[in-house]
Design an enzyme around this catalytic site. Structure first.
Site, PDB file in Angstrom:
ATOM      1  N   GLU A 215       0.830  -1.199   0.000  1.00  0.00           N
ATOM      2  CA  GLU A 215       0.000   0.000   0.000  1.00  0.00           C
ATOM      3  C   GLU A 215       0.872   1.258   0.000  1.00  0.00           C
ATOM      4  O   GLU A 215       0.565   2.234  -0.683  1.00  0.00           O
ATOM      5  CB  GLU A 215      -0.934   0.002   1.202  1.00  0.00           C
ATOM      6  CG  GLU A 215      -2.042  -1.042   1.109  1.00  0.00           C
ATOM      7  CD  GLU A 215      -3.064  -0.875   2.198  1.00  0.00           C
ATOM      8  OE1 GLU A 215      -3.986  -0.049   2.008  1.00  0.00           O
ATOM      9  OE2 GLU A 215      -2.937  -1.548   3.235  1.00  0.00           O
TER      10      GLU A 215
ATOM     11  N   GLU B  24      -4.131  -9.513   3.225  1.00  0.00           N
ATOM     12  CA  GLU B  24      -5.087  -9.174   4.279  1.00  0.00           C
ATOM     13  C   GLU B  24      -6.294 -10.109   4.326  1.00  0.00           C
ATOM     14  O   GLU B  24      -6.731 -10.504   5.415  1.00  0.00           O
ATOM     15  CB  GLU B  24      -5.559  -7.714   4.125  1.00  0.00           C
ATOM     16  CG  GLU B  24      -4.560  -6.691   4.598  1.00  0.00           C
ATOM     17  CD  GLU B  24      -3.491  -6.330   3.575  1.00  0.00           C
ATOM     18  OE1 GLU B  24      -2.730  -5.383   3.837  1.00  0.00           O
ATOM     19  OE2 GLU B  24      -3.394  -6.990   2.520  1.00  0.00           O
TER      20      GLU B  24
END
Length: 189
Positions: free
Chosen positions: A79, A99
């Site tokens: 990210e 995730e």
């Protein structure tokens, strides 16, 4: 890292930010053992905003940001890399968002930035499978702009940063902002 980025952005002598990992990887992401460990007064929203601070600083910086990606670029680390303007990826690197396998979703702007770079189908593949892709696939999908041999990552990344830094700072900031404005408009429509 947030303090270093903030200082670099405020320093008129700094023309380009270069993010790179110290050690064997760019970063394997968030320490999962710390998940859910917050103080009683630390709301989810406050925690999320603090967590997003670095990526917002990078994407909003008036200076170009180059990320040199090696070996593992996973989760929160990916990210952060997606918040850079240009990504140089070494062969052998693995990029992914694990995730979903942990019962989580990306929460640092990664889903939106990922979708803007690779399109919705590939973004969903990465987000829903939690499986990483190799450097070649990452480059083909648009997760990076330059693919290099592992022993050339630093040399190429620094050369690219120096090349960019050799240009007029005001022009760099305006060019970055113009592209970002178009992107924001396309996302909003």
């Amino acid at each position: 890292l947030g303090d270093a980025v903030s200082s670099a952005v405020a320093d008129d002598e700094v023309r380009v930010l270069l993010l790179r990992g110290e050690g064997p990887s760019f970063s394997s992401g968030r320490d999962t053992s710390a998940l859910g460990n917050r103080g009683p007064d630390d709301t989810h929203f406050a925690h999320l905003r603090r967590s997003q601070r670095l990526n917002l600083m990078l994407s909003d910086a008036p200076k170009p940001v180059v990320a040199a990606l090696k070996v593992h670029v996973l989760g929160m680390a990916l990210e952060t890399a997606l918040a850079a303007d240009i990504r140089v990826i070494e062969k052998g690197a693995r990029l992914g968002l694990p995730e979903a396998a942990l019962g989580l979703v990306t929460d640092n702007g990664g889903a939106g930035r990922l979708t803007a770079l690779v399109g919705p189908a590939k973004a969903k593949y990465l987000l829903l499978t939690a499986a990483p892709v190799d450097a070649e696939q990452a480059l083909a999908w648009g997760l990076g702009e330059v693919l290099v041999e592992p022993d050339a990552l630093d040399e190429v990344s620094f050369a690219l940063a120096r090349q960019i830094a050799g240009n007029a700072p005001l022009a760099l900031g305006v060019a970055k902002d113009l592209v970002d404005q178009v992107h924001r408009g396309a996302v909003a429509n």
